[in-house]
Design an enzyme around this catalytic site. Structure first.
Site, PDB file in Angstrom:
ATOM      1  CD  GLU A 115      -2.890  -1.302   2.234  1.00  0.00           C
ATOM      2  OE1 GLU A 115      -2.395  -1.712   3.305  1.00  0.00           O
ATOM      3  OE2 GLU A 115      -4.082  -0.974   2.129  1.00  0.00           O
ATOM      4  CD  GLU A 135      -3.721  -6.653   3.575  1.00  0.00           C
ATOM      5  OE1 GLU A 135      -3.428  -7.534   2.742  1.00  0.00           O
ATOM      6  OE2 GLU A 135      -3.132  -5.564   3.656  1.00  0.00           O
TER       7      GLU A 135
HETATM    8  N1  COA Z   1       4.992  -7.825  12.196  1.00  0.00           N
HETATM    9  C1  COA Z   1       5.858  -7.963  13.215  1.00  0.00           C
HETATM   10  N2  COA Z   1       7.035  -8.630  13.105  1.00  0.00           N
HETATM   11  C2  COA Z   1       7.317  -9.191  11.917  1.00  0.00           C
HETATM   12  C3  COA Z   1       6.464  -9.081  10.800  1.00  0.00           C
HETATM   13  C4  COA Z   1       5.241  -8.359  10.971  1.00  0.00           C
HETATM   14  N3  COA Z   1       4.375  -8.186   9.963  1.00  0.00           N
HETATM   15  N4  COA Z   1       7.015  -9.751   9.766  1.00  0.00           N
HETATM   16  C5  COA Z   1       8.174 -10.249  10.212  1.00  0.00           C
HETATM   17  N5  COA Z   1       8.371  -9.907  11.503  1.00  0.00           N
HETATM   18  C6  COA Z   1       9.517 -10.255  12.361  1.00  0.00           C
HETATM   19  C7  COA Z   1       9.451 -11.711  12.799  1.00  0.00           C
HETATM   20  O1  COA Z   1       8.626 -11.850  13.943  1.00  0.00           O
HETATM   21  C8  COA Z   1      10.908 -11.981  13.088  1.00  0.00           C
HETATM   22  O2  COA Z   1      11.232 -11.418  14.340  1.00  0.00           O
HETATM   23  P1  COA Z   1      12.203 -12.249  15.366  1.00  0.00           P
HETATM   24  O3  COA Z   1      13.502 -12.380  14.625  1.00  0.00           O
HETATM   25  O4  COA Z   1      12.260 -11.356  16.565  1.00  0.00           O
HETATM   26  O5  COA Z   1      11.526 -13.565  15.586  1.00  0.00           O
HETATM   27  C9  COA Z   1      11.655 -11.153  12.028  1.00  0.00           C
HETATM   28  O6  COA Z   1      10.709 -10.159  11.589  1.00  0.00           O
HETATM   29  C10 COA Z   1      12.054 -11.977  10.821  1.00  0.00           C
HETATM   30  O7  COA Z   1      10.904 -12.635  10.324  1.00  0.00           O
HETATM   31  P2  COA Z   1      10.821 -14.227  10.132  1.00  0.00           P
HETATM   32  O8  COA Z   1       9.380 -14.614  10.145  1.00  0.00           O
HETATM   33  O9  COA Z   1      11.734 -14.934  11.087  1.00  0.00           O
HETATM   34  O10 COA Z   1      11.422 -14.366   8.662  1.00  0.00           O
HETATM   35  P3  COA Z   1      11.059 -15.489   7.606  1.00  0.00           P
HETATM   36  O11 COA Z   1      12.025 -15.331   6.488  1.00  0.00           O
HETATM   37  O12 COA Z   1      10.967 -16.835   8.231  1.00  0.00           O
HETATM   38  O13 COA Z   1       9.596 -15.110   7.081  1.00  0.00           O
HETATM   39  C11 COA Z   1       7.862 -13.634   6.271  1.00  0.00           C
HETATM   40  C12 COA Z   1       9.384 -13.881   6.432  1.00  0.00           C
HETATM   41  C13 COA Z   1       7.667 -12.265   5.679  1.00  0.00           C
HETATM   42  C14 COA Z   1       7.282 -14.709   5.342  1.00  0.00           C
HETATM   43  C15 COA Z   1       7.194 -13.763   7.642  1.00  0.00           C
HETATM   44  O14 COA Z   1       7.921 -12.957   8.567  1.00  0.00           O
HETATM   45  C16 COA Z   1       5.754 -13.311   7.646  1.00  0.00           C
HETATM   46  O15 COA Z   1       4.883 -14.022   7.173  1.00  0.00           O
HETATM   47  N6  COA Z   1       5.516 -12.102   8.212  1.00  0.00           N
HETATM   48  C17 COA Z   1       4.152 -11.598   8.385  1.00  0.00           C
HETATM   49  C18 COA Z   1       3.590 -11.024   7.106  1.00  0.00           C
HETATM   50  C19 COA Z   1       2.202 -10.502   7.361  1.00  0.00           C
HETATM   51  O16 COA Z   1       1.256 -11.250   7.512  1.00  0.00           O
HETATM   52  N7  COA Z   1       2.081  -9.172   7.468  1.00  0.00           N
HETATM   53  C20 COA Z   1       0.839  -8.516   7.805  1.00  0.00           C
HETATM   54  C21 COA Z   1       0.209  -7.962   6.574  1.00  0.00           C
HETATM   55  S1  COA Z   1      -1.374  -7.248   6.866  1.00  0.00           S
END
Ligand code: COA
Length: 244
Positions: A115, A135
């Protein structure tokens, strides 16, 4: 240089640089980022020394992984959330800025990351960029204008496909869908955005801003009204030159 914590705001040679700066959390968009972004956007709008702006993400892994899930649905009440939005409408402010905005996108570009990119005028992605709107999986709808900006950029069918399925899109498909304008090697991302900014900043700022308004506002009008808008902006531009 800025004194913010989760956003870095810099100015160099009439280009503003906004860096989302929470690399440990993949630059997830939290309340503090919203508040700092609001201040930065107001500064961009009001600062005559900034002619064009580049938005980017800190760290190697993400532009922005969406809303901060640790704050997910923690707003005290819908009434307060609505009031905050009314007082500090980041997305309304973002979309009202008439200066050219360029998004330099790498790694994860999810949810509000998409966005933010859609609030910009030109989107450049690196080959490693991945786009997604998670979402639906969270039981929410886009909260930062995405349901309106996405179809305006890619068209209704791809927007519905992307939003309803939540499927991830790689950089090359994003380019085919016109979600991004071009895809470059990771090392070329910032230089490409800077080349574009350096070219655009040489043009007349008012002409640039009127062209942006004619296109964006015109999209919400019928052709006749759109042509009238174009004529109005064109004569205002000429009049400002004659006066100046
Ligand atoms: N909010 C808060 N923290 C987040 C985040 C989010 N949207 N996305 C990633 N992080 C944090 C993780 O908690 C992790 O923190 P930590 O190291 O303290 O545990 C760090 O960022 C790295 O992320 P991680 O999940 O370990 O990396 P990954 O390579 O395994 O996965 C993603 C990457 C992007 C696939 C995964 O982090 C994810 O699905 N994030 C959420 C995406 C999402 O749903 N966003 C909301 C959209 S409305």
């Amino acid at each position: 240089m800025s004194t913010f914590e989760v956003i870095i705001y810099e100015k160099k040679d009439e280009i503003g640089y906004v860096t989302l700066n929470r690399p440990h959390a993949l630059n997830a968009y939290n309340i503090q980022m919203r508040d700092e972004l609001y201040q930065v956007l107001a500064a961009i709008r009001d600062d005559p020394d900034v002619r064009v702006v580049i938005f980017k993400g800190a760290g190697e892994r993400a532009f922005c992984a969406g809303a901060d899930l640790t704050e997910f649905l923690t707003a005290p009440s819908p009434v307060i959330a609505r009031q905050v939005r009314w007082e500090r409408d980041v997305w309304g402010l973002f979309l009202s800025i008439t200066k050219p905005l360029i998004a330099a996108l790498h790694g994860y570009v999810l949810g509000s990351g998409v966005e933010i990119a859609l609030c910009c005028d030109i989107r450049v992605a690196s080959e490693d960029a991945q786009f997604g709107t998670p979402e639906m999986g969270l039981g929410i709808i886009p909260a930062a204008g995405g349901s309106q900006t996405l179809p305006r950029v890619v068209g209704i069918a791809p927007a519905l496909d992307i939003l309803l399925t939540g499927r991830w899109i790689k950089a090359e498909e994003a380019r085919r869908l016109k979600l991004v304008n071009q895809v470059v090697a990771r090392g070329d991302l910032l230089p490409t955005a800077e080349r574009l900014a350096n070219k655009i900043k040489l043009y007349d700022l008012k002409a640039i801003s009127y062209a942006k308004q004619a296109i964006n506002r015109g999209l919400d009008l019928n052709l006749e009204q759109g042509l009238e808008l174009e004529a109005n902006l064109g004569s205002r531009l000429l009049a400002s030159r004659n006066l100046g």
